[in-house]
Scaffold this motif. Structure first.
Motif, PDB file in Angstrom:
ATOM      1  N   UNK A   1       0.834  -1.164   0.000  1.00  0.00           N
ATOM      2  CA  UNK A   1       0.000   0.000   0.000  1.00  0.00           C
ATOM      3  C   UNK A   1       0.888   1.240   0.000  1.00  0.00           C
ATOM      4  N   UNK A   2       0.571   2.187  -0.879  1.00  0.00           N
ATOM      5  CA  UNK A   2       1.410   3.360  -1.050  1.00  0.00           C
ATOM      6  C   UNK A   2       0.559   4.624  -0.903  1.00  0.00           C
ATOM      7  N   UNK A  21       4.161  10.105  10.889  1.00  0.00           N
ATOM      8  CA  UNK A  21       4.410   9.247  12.050  1.00  0.00           C
ATOM      9  C   UNK A  21       3.519   8.015  12.077  1.00  0.00           C
ATOM     10  N   UNK A  22       2.234   8.187  11.809  1.00  0.00           N
ATOM     11  CA  UNK A  22       1.301   7.056  11.872  1.00  0.00           C
ATOM     12  C   UNK A  22       1.672   5.999  10.832  1.00  0.00           C
ATOM     13  N   UNK A  23       1.975   6.431   9.618  1.00  0.00           N
ATOM     14  CA  UNK A  23       2.390   5.464   8.587  1.00  0.00           C
ATOM     15  C   UNK A  23       3.753   4.875   8.944  1.00  0.00           C
ATOM     16  N   UNK A  24       4.623   5.684   9.520  1.00  0.00           N
ATOM     17  CA  UNK A  24       5.929   5.189   9.962  1.00  0.00           C
ATOM     18  C   UNK A  24       5.807   4.090  11.004  1.00  0.00           C
ATOM     19  N   UNK A  34       2.887  -0.598   4.295  1.00  0.00           N
ATOM     20  CA  UNK A  34       2.585   0.832   4.259  1.00  0.00           C
ATOM     21  C   UNK A  34       3.827   1.599   3.834  1.00  0.00           C
ATOM     22  N   UNK A  35       3.675   2.373   2.774  1.00  0.00           N
ATOM     23  CA  UNK A  35       4.785   3.190   2.299  1.00  0.00           C
ATOM     24  C   UNK A  35       4.278   4.604   2.084  1.00  0.00           C
TER      25      UNK A  35
END
Length: 193
Positions: A1-2, A21-24, A34-35
């Motif tokens: 997912x990008x 931050x949340x995606x990190x 998740x990217x």
């Protein structure tokens, strides 16, 4: 997912950071698919306040919408030129393509005005900055939007919110659409939410 995180000049760091931050956390702490790819009109994008800027991964001309599952847009400050790029036809067309392809679009505060100007919110529910007498909400209504005075408003795959304080909630809602509620709850717990 990008996810494409698009920063117009004059973007607000407090609205940018929660997406980052949340995606990190999703990727590094929990190894979820998740990217995050940052993007702007130029390689270096100045934020609002204190001469802070970020170097983005891509510029708008390098973007192929088919490569992304979501578009995240932090709001910004008009005094720092936010709407010069947010209302640029190239950016409005990018928003239209994400909407036409039924991809997730997540925005914080006045970023929803760009979605509205693109025509992607006509007849739909959304919100934007609600303070200072609600003048930004009146602007959003001029784009044919049903303005709802709530912190976060979701209509289909478009997420809007009404002030910087809502940025973490928007980031989590975006990830919920992409990864599912169970995984998002794991991330929230790990981050102390």
């Amino acid at each position: 997912m990008k996810i494409l995180l698009f920063c117009c000049k004059g973007f607000e760091m407090m609205e940018f950071a929660p997406f980052y931050d949340v995606v990190g956390w999703a990727k590094s702490e929990y190894e979820y698919d998740a990217e995050l790819v940052t993007c702007g009109f130029e390689r270096n994008v100045p934020s609002a306040f204190w001469d802070t800027e970020i170097k983005v991964d891509k510029v708008i001309s390098e973007i192929n919408v088919e490569d992304y599952d979501a578009l995240a847009i932090p709001g910004g400050d008009y005094l720092y030129g936010f709407f010069e790029e947010a209302y640029n036809e190239s950016f409005l067309e990018l928003i239209r393509k994400f909407n036409e392809d039924k991809k997730v679009i997540a925005s914080v505060c006045v970023a929803s005005l760009a979605i509205g100007k693109s025509g992607s919110l006509v007849g739909r529910n959304a919100t934007t900055y609600h303070l200072a007498g609600g003048y930004r909400q009146r602007e959003l209504a001029e784009f044919g939007v049903n303005v709802v005075n709530e912190p976060v408003v979701i209509d289909g795959k478009i997420i809007t919110s009404y002030c910087p304080q809502t940025a973490p909630a928007v980031a989590f809602e975006m990830l919920k659409m992409l990864l599912g509620e169970e995984k998002v709850n794991v991330i929230k717990q790990g981050m102390g939410f």
